[in-house]
Design a protein around this motif. Structure first.
Motif, PDB file in Angstrom:
ATOM      1  N   ILE A  36       0.832  -1.202   0.000  1.00 42.94           N
ATOM      2  CA  ILE A  36       0.000   0.000   0.000  1.00 42.94           C
ATOM      3  C   ILE A  36       0.874   1.262   0.000  1.00 42.94           C
ATOM      4  O   ILE A  36       1.884   1.318   0.692  1.00 42.94           O
ATOM      5  CB  ILE A  36      -0.979   0.025   1.190  1.00 42.94           C
ATOM      6  N   PRO A  37       0.520   2.255  -0.825  1.00 51.94           N
ATOM      7  CA  PRO A  37       1.273   3.515  -0.820  1.00 51.94           C
ATOM      8  C   PRO A  37       0.979   4.315   0.438  1.00 51.94           C
ATOM      9  O   PRO A  37      -0.180   4.450   0.843  1.00 51.94           O
ATOM     10  CB  PRO A  37       0.758   4.233  -2.072  1.00 51.94           C
ATOM     11  N   VAL A  38       2.012   4.826   1.087  1.00 55.76           N
ATOM     12  CA  VAL A  38       1.825   5.562   2.349  1.00 55.76           C
ATOM     13  C   VAL A  38       2.603   6.880   2.354  1.00 55.76           C
ATOM     14  O   VAL A  38       2.910   7.412   3.420  1.00 55.76           O
ATOM     15  CB  VAL A  38       2.227   4.688   3.566  1.00 55.76           C
ATOM     16  N   SER A  39       2.891   7.424   1.179  1.00 52.07           N
ATOM     17  CA  SER A  39       3.668   8.668   1.116  1.00 52.07           C
ATOM     18  C   SER A  39       2.967   9.808   1.835  1.00 52.07           C
ATOM     19  O   SER A  39       3.608  10.729   2.342  1.00 52.07           O
ATOM     20  CB  SER A  39       3.936   9.056  -0.345  1.00 52.07           C
ATOM     21  N   GLY A  40       1.636   9.764   1.886  1.00 50.77           N
ATOM     22  CA  GLY A  40       0.889  10.854   2.514  1.00 50.77           C
ATOM     23  C   GLY A  40       0.754  10.748   4.016  1.00 50.77           C
ATOM     24  O   GLY A  40       0.118  11.608   4.645  1.00 50.77           O
ATOM     25  N   PHE A  41       1.352   9.734   4.616  1.00 57.30           N
ATOM     26  CA  PHE A  41       1.234   9.529   6.057  1.00 57.30           C
ATOM     27  C   PHE A  41       2.527   9.927   6.765  1.00 57.30           C
ATOM     28  O   PHE A  41       3.628   9.671   6.266  1.00 57.30           O
ATOM     29  CB  PHE A  41       0.960   8.058   6.375  1.00 57.30           C
ATOM     30  N   SER A  42       2.383  10.514   7.944  1.00 52.71           N
ATOM     31  CA  SER A  42       3.557  10.742   8.791  1.00 52.71           C
ATOM     32  C   SER A  42       3.929   9.427   9.471  1.00 52.71           C
ATOM     33  O   SER A  42       3.111   8.505   9.563  1.00 52.71           O
ATOM     34  CB  SER A  42       3.253  11.806   9.843  1.00 52.71           C
ATOM     35  N   GLN A  43       5.141   9.365   9.977  1.00 56.38           N
ATOM     36  CA  GLN A  43       5.581   8.158  10.661  1.00 56.38           C
ATOM     37  C   GLN A  43       4.752   7.899  11.916  1.00 56.38           C
ATOM     38  O   GLN A  43       4.419   6.753  12.238  1.00 56.38           O
ATOM     39  CB  GLN A  43       7.071   8.273  11.024  1.00 56.38           C
ATOM     40  N   SER A  44       4.381   8.968  12.612  1.00 56.70           N
ATOM     41  CA  SER A  44       3.584   8.793  13.831  1.00 56.70           C
ATOM     42  C   SER A  44       2.176   8.296  13.506  1.00 56.70           C
ATOM     43  O   SER A  44       1.602   7.490  14.254  1.00 56.70           O
ATOM     44  CB  SER A  44       3.526  10.099  14.622  1.00 56.70           C
TER      45      SER A  44
END
Length: 338
Positions: A36-44
């Motif tokens: 799943i692409p997660v570029s838009g999510f922060s690590q937290s």
């Protein structure tokens, strides 16, 4: 390239990539994996979603997928400048006895027990501010466009329609404010694991896997309202039968409080489909713009029927009740001919 990265990062040999819903996937002899692409999510935020998925797995949710760490102990990996996560999921099966209303109520019931504080993925109590910000941003953009020329056909339609949809949005915000002032939430109104956008095809007999990248922590009314909105917009012929059945199945597990019903209605009052269409048009590639032009035409031609839909949902929320839990919006339907 993706196959070799997964081999390097996870030590998993990928024979063939395919697609499940909108995600790349692959299968090994004993397991099923989603990329799943997660570029838009922060690590937290990803960390919060990781703990949610682990929690639901501990609650014996049979369909939840969970994050797999890389050999270096990371939640994500990079490929061609984009960030991805690998999820281990149940092997997809078809379940003909699937009840989406009952499944969603059970999912929400489990999610209410999530024991950790949620900040980045939390939306509960934030609707008013998020909606207000959305209206203000589009109003500012609308004001700029009024004084510009020449305008594209899409822009002309947007300029003409904005005052109506802005008014509907302001009604939704006021309805939400009145709900929070006039009604008291119960135990079933506490936050739970929800979906960013629960649509008609998010769960189905052939599509049961729960994907953490789709989640937020919010009031259950979010999912119920968005499921009904999606059914209206894209499966209208099924609305009365499936809409009533969905709500009935849900309430067999968790009856909706008056507070839940009013939140549900305020969310439907907010014309999210109009805002998303306009916003998507301006960030889309040229090849995609025609789709959003057609979407806008559809929405504008449909506004009277959407008011009828809102009235139908108002009636549905008050059916089988000795009192009116969901107050009406007086002006809705005034222009509808019989």
């Amino acid at each position: 390239m993706m196959k070799s990265i997964i081999k390097e990062k996870y030590g998993i040999h990928v024979r063939q990539l395919s697609v499940y819903q909108k995600y790349q996937c692959f299968q090994t002899p004993n397991s099923f994996f989603l990329i799943i692409p997660v570029s838009g999510f922060s690590q937290s935020e990803l960390t919060e979603l990781y703990y949610m998925s682990q929690y639901l797995q501990e609650q014996s949710d049979p369909y939840v997928s969970v994050f797999i760490f890389t050999k270096e102990g990371e939640l994500t990996f990079e490929d061609e400048g984009k960030t991805y996560a690998l999820l281990k999921a149940p092997i997809p099966v078809s379940n003909r006895s699937f009840s989406v209303g009952g499944e969603l109520a059970e999912f929400h019931r489990k999610g209410r027990g999530f024991p950790y504080e949620v900040k980045e993925a939390g939306r509960i109590g934030q609707w008013k501010d998020l909606w207000g910000k959305r209206v203000d941003q589009l109003e500012s953009f609308w004001m700029q466009k009024i004084h510009m020329s020449p305008l594209e056909p899409f822009e002309k339609k947007m300029i003409e329609a904005f005052p109506y949809y802005s008014g509907l949005a302001e009604n939704a915000i006021q309805y939400l404010v009145d709900t929070e002032l006039d009604d008291n939430p119960g135990a079933e109104d506490s936050g739970t694991i929800c979906h960013q956008r629960m649509e008609r095809d998010t769960w189905s007999e052939e599509s049961l896997i729960r994907i953490p990248g789709d989640w937020v922590f919010d009031h259950a009314a979010r999912d119920i309202a968005e499921y009904m909105r999606s059914t209206y917009l894209y499966h209208r012929d099924d609305l009365l039968k499936d809409g009533f059945l969905f709500l009935q199945e849900y309430e067999q597990i968790t009856p909706l409080s008056s507070f839940s019903k009013r939140l549900f209605y305020s969310r439907l009052l907010f014309p999210l489909h109009f805002f998303e269409t306009v916003e998507s048009y301006y960030i889309s590639h040229d090849s995609e713009k025609q789709y959003y032009e057609e979407q806008l035409d559809y929405i504008l031609a449909d506004c009277t029927r959407y008011e009828q839909f809102l009235q139908t949902c108002h009636n549905m929320m008050n059916v089988r009740s000795a009192q009116v839990f969901v107050p009406p919006v007086a002006w809705l339907g005034k222009g509808i001919s019989s």
